[in-house]
Structure formats: structure tokens, C-alpha cells
Design an enzyme around this catalytic site. Structure first.
Site, PDB file in Angstrom:
ATOM      1  N   HIS A 267      -0.321  -8.499  13.670  1.00 17.00           N
ATOM      2  CA  HIS A 267       1.055  -7.990  13.566  1.00 17.00           C
ATOM      3  C   HIS A 267       1.929  -8.843  14.486  1.00 17.00           C
ATOM      4  O   HIS A 267       2.022 -10.054  14.302  1.00 17.00           O
ATOM      5  CB  HIS A 267       1.006  -6.499  13.949  1.00 17.00           C
ATOM      6  CG  HIS A 267       2.242  -5.709  13.657  1.00 17.00           C
ATOM      7  ND1 HIS A 267       3.294  -6.173  12.927  1.00 17.00           N
ATOM      8  CD2 HIS A 267       2.589  -4.437  14.019  1.00 17.00           C
ATOM      9  CE1 HIS A 267       4.233  -5.228  12.840  1.00 17.00           C
ATOM     10  NE2 HIS A 267       3.829  -4.167  13.509  1.00 17.00           N
ATOM     11  N   HIS A 308       1.922 -12.204   4.195  1.00 19.19           N
ATOM     12  CA  HIS A 308       2.580 -10.957   4.574  1.00 19.19           C
ATOM     13  C   HIS A 308       2.203  -9.889   3.559  1.00 19.19           C
ATOM     14  O   HIS A 308       2.062 -10.180   2.383  1.00 19.19           O
ATOM     15  CB  HIS A 308       4.112 -11.156   4.583  1.00 19.19           C
ATOM     16  CG  HIS A 308       4.823 -10.097   5.350  1.00 19.19           C
ATOM     17  ND1 HIS A 308       5.143  -8.884   4.810  1.00 19.19           N
ATOM     18  CD2 HIS A 308       5.238 -10.075   6.638  1.00 19.19           C
ATOM     19  CE1 HIS A 308       5.758  -8.159   5.738  1.00 19.19           C
ATOM     20  NE2 HIS A 308       5.818  -8.849   6.857  1.00 19.19           N
ATOM     21  N   ASP A 364       6.668 -15.066  12.125  1.00 12.77           N
ATOM     22  CA  ASP A 364       6.008 -15.552  13.333  1.00 12.77           C
ATOM     23  C   ASP A 364       5.728 -17.046  13.323  1.00 12.77           C
ATOM     24  O   ASP A 364       5.353 -17.610  14.347  1.00 12.77           O
ATOM     25  CB  ASP A 364       4.672 -14.811  13.519  1.00 12.77           C
ATOM     26  CG  ASP A 364       4.901 -13.383  13.944  1.00 12.77           C
ATOM     27  OD1 ASP A 364       5.805 -13.168  14.765  1.00 12.77           O
ATOM     28  OD2 ASP A 364       4.191 -12.490  13.465  1.00 12.77           O
TER      29      ASP A 364
HETATM   30  N1  ACO Z   1      -4.529 -17.607   5.941  1.00 11.42           N
HETATM   31  C1  ACO Z   1      -5.486 -17.749   5.001  1.00 11.42           C
HETATM   32  N2  ACO Z   1      -5.741 -16.843   4.046  1.00 11.42           N
HETATM   33  C2  ACO Z   1      -5.010 -15.731   4.059  1.00 11.42           C
HETATM   34  C3  ACO Z   1      -3.994 -15.510   4.991  1.00 11.42           C
HETATM   35  C4  ACO Z   1      -3.765 -16.497   5.958  1.00 11.42           C
HETATM   36  N3  ACO Z   1      -2.808 -16.358   6.866  1.00 11.42           N
HETATM   37  N4  ACO Z   1      -3.410 -14.313   4.754  1.00 11.42           N
HETATM   38  C5  ACO Z   1      -4.038 -13.797   3.701  1.00 11.42           C
HETATM   39  N5  ACO Z   1      -5.005 -14.650   3.274  1.00 11.42           N
HETATM   40  C6  ACO Z   1      -5.874 -14.489   2.105  1.00 11.42           C
HETATM   41  C7  ACO Z   1      -6.968 -13.472   2.352  1.00 11.42           C
HETATM   42  O1  ACO Z   1      -8.132 -14.077   2.868  1.00 11.42           O
HETATM   43  C8  ACO Z   1      -7.146 -12.891   0.985  1.00 11.42           C
HETATM   44  O2  ACO Z   1      -7.886 -13.819   0.229  1.00 11.42           O
HETATM   45  P1  ACO Z   1      -8.969 -13.294  -0.868  1.00 11.42           P
HETATM   46  O3  ACO Z   1      -8.125 -12.586  -1.901  1.00 11.42           O
HETATM   47  O4  ACO Z   1      -9.642 -14.524  -1.337  1.00 11.42           O
HETATM   48  O5  ACO Z   1      -9.883 -12.350  -0.123  1.00 11.42           O
HETATM   49  C9  ACO Z   1      -5.736 -12.882   0.396  1.00 11.42           C
HETATM   50  O6  ACO Z   1      -5.051 -13.952   1.065  1.00 11.42           O
HETATM   51  C10 ACO Z   1      -4.995 -11.584   0.614  1.00 11.42           C
HETATM   52  O7  ACO Z   1      -5.003 -11.279   2.001  1.00 11.42           O
HETATM   53  P2  ACO Z   1      -5.069  -9.828   2.604  1.00 11.42           P
HETATM   54  O8  ACO Z   1      -5.711  -9.902   3.957  1.00 11.42           O
HETATM   55  O9  ACO Z   1      -5.650  -8.894   1.614  1.00 11.42           O
HETATM   56  O10 ACO Z   1      -3.519  -9.513   2.736  1.00 11.42           O
HETATM   57  P3  ACO Z   1      -2.882  -8.363   3.626  1.00 11.42           P
HETATM   58  O11 ACO Z   1      -1.627  -7.973   2.952  1.00 11.42           O
HETATM   59  O12 ACO Z   1      -3.878  -7.312   3.937  1.00 11.42           O
HETATM   60  O13 ACO Z   1      -2.574  -9.133   4.983  1.00 11.42           O
HETATM   61  C11 ACO Z   1      -1.517 -10.257   6.742  1.00 11.42           C
HETATM   62  C12 ACO Z   1      -1.315  -9.500   5.429  1.00 11.42           C
HETATM   63  C13 ACO Z   1      -2.289  -9.375   7.749  1.00 11.42           C
HETATM   64  C14 ACO Z   1      -0.140 -10.567   7.349  1.00 11.42           C
HETATM   65  C15 ACO Z   1      -2.302 -11.567   6.462  1.00 11.42           C
HETATM   66  O14 ACO Z   1      -1.575 -12.376   5.566  1.00 11.42           O
HETATM   67  C16 ACO Z   1      -2.628 -12.337   7.739  1.00 11.42           C
HETATM   68  O15 ACO Z   1      -3.663 -12.054   8.370  1.00 11.42           O
HETATM   69  N6  ACO Z   1      -1.773 -13.342   8.113  1.00 11.42           N
HETATM   70  C17 ACO Z   1      -1.992 -14.063   9.344  1.00 11.42           C
HETATM   71  C18 ACO Z   1      -1.516 -13.225  10.525  1.00 11.42           C
HETATM   72  C19 ACO Z   1       0.001 -13.177  10.595  1.00 11.42           C
HETATM   73  O16 ACO Z   1       0.700 -14.179  10.495  1.00 11.42           O
HETATM   74  N7  ACO Z   1       0.512 -11.961  10.855  1.00 11.42           N
HETATM   75  C20 ACO Z   1       1.948 -11.712  11.032  1.00 11.42           C
HETATM   76  C21 ACO Z   1       2.494 -10.928   9.879  1.00 11.42           C
HETATM   77  S1  ACO Z   1       4.195 -10.713  10.060  1.00 11.42           S
HETATM   78  C22 ACO Z   1       4.306  -9.487  11.186  1.00 11.42           C
HETATM   79  O17 ACO Z   1       3.485  -8.648  11.363  1.00 11.42           O
HETATM   80  C23 ACO Z   1       5.457  -9.478  11.986  1.00 11.42           C
END
Ligand code: ACO
Length: 430
Positions: A267, A308, A364
Site C-alpha cells: 500500500h 493497482h 508511488d
Molecule cells: N509487478 C509484477 N506483476 C504484478 C504486479 C507488479 N507490480 N502487480 C500485479 N502483478 C501481476 C500479478 O502477479 C498477477 O499476475 P497473475 O495473474 O499471473 O497471477 C496479476 O498481475 C494481478 O495481480 P494481483 O496481485 O491479483 O492484483 P491486485 O489487484 O491484488 O494487486 C497491487 C494490486 C497490490 C497494487 C499489485 O499490483 C502490487 O503488488 N503492486 C506493487 C506494489 C505497489 O506498487 N503498491 C502500491 C499501490 S498504490 C497504493 O497503494 C497507494
């Protein structure tokens, strides 16, 4: 007949009409779907709230597919260009942008409440010299609850307002004290001569100068960043705020809980992780190998600052932050990590893995690079998120308390554990 969903239960052929309103059905309407009097009734299973609206709100609108973000109907781009953070905080809390007179009053309230009780200062002195800034912030915000016992009167609108002003006003002071504590520097008291963000910068960076001047470009850049972080509807931290607030806990402990949720690396902690990642990559040549690792990591290694839950398009905040970066660098000098970030973004946005999953830079991705250029330590970045998000948390908290649909937040579960079994005396267990 009004819009409705017809459901046929294949278990007994019964048909149900469930009303559709605002694009949703009420989960409680499913409870009538039963196979017999002993049946509890149908529930939905939605871990992580992927498709569940937990409230009705008039504060923030997001269209994740189109990359739209609006506070109270105003596009984030216009607010970032034409207003100040305090105007935006007022807007979130009151539903309308302030007049000049209203803004003057609001500003003077936030100035008046910006000092911390001296015992809070002493309390903060108790932290270790290397305490994490978010750990200090979370616990100090919770401790404020013990200083303002009137805050428990959460049903009194005037009392609520007083706590809201206090919290918005004191967050920068707590953040700055945490920073100075770690450096062993004397704490700088807030002053009425500066703006909200100017005051924060002065409390952070003032040393021996008689006449400390805040750089107007950096002050405005921070103000824009604060506007962009002020609210983001039902994210993890805000959901924590509402969940804790639903038990009628006071706003200080509720905000502390929201800040704790924000602290997590998935987050608000992600901007810290972005910098660590960029430093780890080290140079543009190493980006392809890093991307390869992420793709082969099957979700374990992530491209931080990308993706996201709601945005499946470019995060509109990331666009504004990228523009703001150039203004900041005109004062601070260019952060070399920016070139790695830009190249990383370019490569990722052309890569099928990221395109297919609709992974774009989020808020971010660029904010940490700016914060670093402005001299903020990496582990204090989430504090820079928590300070402005406080107005959003409090606006959501007020909305929750005034919403007659709301009750204490208490999800259901699907129990898959043992049914009744007898306790075996300890000596007979293996
Ligand atoms: N890098 C690589 N792969 C990713 C990323 C990433 N940053 N984010 C998602 N994916 C992939 C997952 O591995 C998944 O792949 P799959 O379908 O092959 O299993 C797919 O994309 C979907 O991802 P989920 O984790 O199901 O998406 P969710 O909506 O649950 O997660 C999140 C959203 C937590 C923001 C995620 O994208 C992430 O971890 N990003 C990196 C951390 C980040 O930047 N967080 C800040 C968010 S903004 C905020 O909170 C202010």
C-alpha cells in the site's frame, strides 16, 4: 418492474427476484435463498473485497479503466493545478471548495492546533534513535487519544470537528518530530508564518538560520503531492479507518489503524520499495534482466510502483507527479534514479506481461524520486503519504458516522475447520 436479477436455485428450482440498484444487489437479499429452514441462507465469498461495495459515498470517484480520479466531482488535474492542499482538505470534509473567508478560518484553525502537547514531545523522545518513522507516527497518533478524552463523543458534530482540525494540524508536526528525533536534532515548533506544507518543511529542515525561508517551488510541489494523496476512496487504509470507526472508536486510534494499514509495502509503503528497487537495478542496462526476473517470479518479485487494484490504466496521479518532478529537479538537481524509472516504465509498458495484466505506473512510482530529491529519507516516504491522507480518512469517517445504513463492520466467514471433537488430556496427545 424495477431492475432486478432473477435467480434460479438449481438445488430446488426456486426462483428469486433480487432488486438491482446503482449497479449492485444487496448481499443480504441473498440470505433468503435457502434449501430449508435449517439452511443459513446464501452468502457471497469475496476475500479482499474484489467485488463488494462496503458503503455509499459522495467523496471520491474513480474510473479505473479510464484513469479518472475526482474529489467531490472535481477532476484531480484541476485541483492539483488550481488549489492548495488545505482547500482540498476542506473540500473533502465539507463537500464544497471553501470561499476565501472559509479558507482563512480553516487555515487559522489548523495553525492553532499544530502544536503538540509537551508530553507528546517527551513521549516521542522515548523512541530509539533508529525507530521507523511510520512506527513513530502510528503510535504517536494513537497516543493522542489519551490527550483528548473528549474525542470519545463521536456523535457530537462539534466535538468531531475539533478532533478533525487537531488531527489535520498535528500530523505534519508529528512527522517532522519523528524525523528530527532520529537525527538527534532539537524539535522545531510550528509557526504561523508558513503555509501548511511550508510549515512542515520548516519543522523538518530548519537548522540555525534566523530567517528560515521555504523554497516556493518545493513548497508548491509538496502541496501538489499532498493534494494527490488526500483521498482514494475505499483503499486498504481507508477501509481500516471505516472498519475501526464503525466500532465507535475515537478518531485518533482509528487514524492510527488506518496509518498502520498504509504502512504496508503493498500500500503506502510501496514508494519506499520503489527507491530500493531502483537502487538495486542501478543502471539502465540492467533493466531487461530485472524485468525478466519479475516475469519469471510469478508474482513473488514485483515491479514496485506498478499495478493497482482499481486502475487498469495510467494512474492519473502518476502523470501529475511525473510533471511535478521536473519542477522539483530544477531546484534540487536531477535525481539520477529518474532516468532508470523512465526507462523502466518505457520497457514495462511495451512488455506483453504488463500489457496483458494492465499494469501501469501508480502514484508511488515517481513520488519517491521527488521525495528523495527534496531530502526526505526513504523510510519517511510513507509519512508523506499519511499526512495528507488524514483529511481523506476523516472525511470518510464522518460520512460513515452519518450513514444510517452502516453498522459495526463484521464480515462473515466460511468455516471449513473441524466440527465438534472432544479435548484429549495433554498427556494422551501425540
Ligand atoms: N509487478 C509484477 N506483476 C504484478 C504486479 C507488479 N507490480 N502487480 C500485479 N502483478 C501481476 C500479478 O502477479 C498477477 O499476475 P497473475 O495473474 O499471473 O497471477 C496479476 O498481475 C494481478 O495481480 P494481483 O496481485 O491479483 O492484483 P491486485 O489487484 O491484488 O494487486 C497491487 C494490486 C497490490 C497494487 C499489485 O499490483 C502490487 O503488488 N503492486 C506493487 C506494489 C505497489 O506498487 N503498491 C502500491 C499501490 S498504490 C497504493 O497503494 C497507494
Amino acid at each position: 418492474m424495477a431492475d432486478h436479477l432473477s435467480i434460479t436455485d438449481s438445488r430446488n428450482g426456486k426462483v428469486y427476484e433480487v432488486p438491482i440498484q446503482d449497479g449492485t444487489i444487496k448481499a443480504m437479499d441473498l440470505r433468503q435463498i435457502k434449501t430449508g429452514p435449517e439452511d443459513f441462507g446464501l452468502m457471497t465469498y469475496d476475500p479482499a473485497f474484489m467485488n463488494t461495495a462496503s458503503c455509499k459515498s459522495t467523496i471520491t470517484y474513480i474510473d479505473g479503466d479510464k484513469g479518472i480520479l475526482r474529489y467531490r466531482g472535481y477532476p484531480i488535474e484541476q485541483l492539483a493545478e488550481k488549489s492548495s492542499y488545505l482547500e482540498v482538505a476542506y473540500l473533502l470534509l465539507n463537500g464544497e471548495l471553501p470561499t476565501e473567508g472559509q479558507l482563512k478560518d480553516f487555515t487559522s484553525w489548523t495553525v492553532r492546533h499544530s502544536m503538540l502537547h509537551e508530553n507528546i514531545k517527551k513521549f516521542m523522545e522515548g523512541f530509539n534513535h533508529d525507530a521507523h518513522p511510520m512506527g513513530m507516527l502510528v503510535s504517536t497518533v494513537a497516543a493522542l487519544s489519551t490527550f483528548y478524552p473528549d474525542a470519545k463523543q463521536i456523535h457530537d458534530p462539534d466535538v468531531r470537528r475539533r478532533q478533525i482540525y487537531r488531527l489535520i494540524a498535528k500530523m505534519p508536526t508529528i512527522g517532522a518530530y519523528g524525523y528530527r528525533h532520529r537525527l538527534g536534532l532539537p524539535y522545531v515548533y510550528p509557526s504561523e508564518e508558513f503555509s501548511y506544507t511550508g510549515n512542515f518543511l520548516a519543522m523538518m529542515y530548519k537548522r540555525l538560520e534566523k530567517d528560515y525561508k521555504v523554497n516556493p517551488v518545493l513548497e508548491r510541489a509538496l502541496d501538489i503531492l499532498f493534494i494527490l494523496h488526500a483521498d482514494h476512496e475505499q483503499n486498504c487504509g481507508t477501509n481500516a479507518m471505516r472498519s475501526i470507526g464503525s466500532s465507535y472508536a475515537d478518531p485518533y486510534v482509528s487514524c492510527a489503524g488506518a496509518a498502520a494499514a498504509l504502512y504496508g509495502p503493498l500500500h503506502g509503503g510501496a514508494n519506499e520499495q520503489v527507491l530500493t528497487m531502483l537502487r538495486e537495478i542501478g543502471s539502465k542496462e540492467k533493466i531487461p534482466a530485472f524485468i525478466k526476473d519479475v516475469k519469471e517470479g510469478h508474482g513473488e518479485k514485483r515491479l514496485m510502483g506498478f499495478g493497482h487494484r482499481v486502475y487498469k490504466n495510467y494512474d492519473p496521479r502518476a502523470k501529475i507527479i511525473k510533471q511535478t518532478a521536473e519542477q522539483v529537479f530544477s531546484v534540487t538537481g536531477r535525481n539520477p534514479l529518474l532516468d532508470i524509472a523512465i526507462e523502466l516504465e518505457r520497457i514495462a509498458l511495451e512488455d506483453e506481461y504488463f500489457v496483458k495484466r494492465k499494469l501501469y505506473p501508480n502514484v508511488d512510482f515517481y513520488s519517491g524520486i521527488i521525495y528523495q530529491a527534496m531530502g526526505f529519507p526513504t523510510d519517511a516516504f510513507t509519512v508523506l503519504f499519511a499526512i495528507p491522507r488524514t483529511s481523506g480518512w476523516l472525511a470518510q469517517w464522518e460520512e460513515l458516522l452519518q450513514d444510517s445504513d452502516q453498522k459495526i463492520a463484521r464480515p462473515r466467514q466460511i468455516y471449513l475447520g473441524h466440527q465438534t471433537r472432544d479435548v484429549v488430556p495433554i498427556g494422551q496427545r501425540h
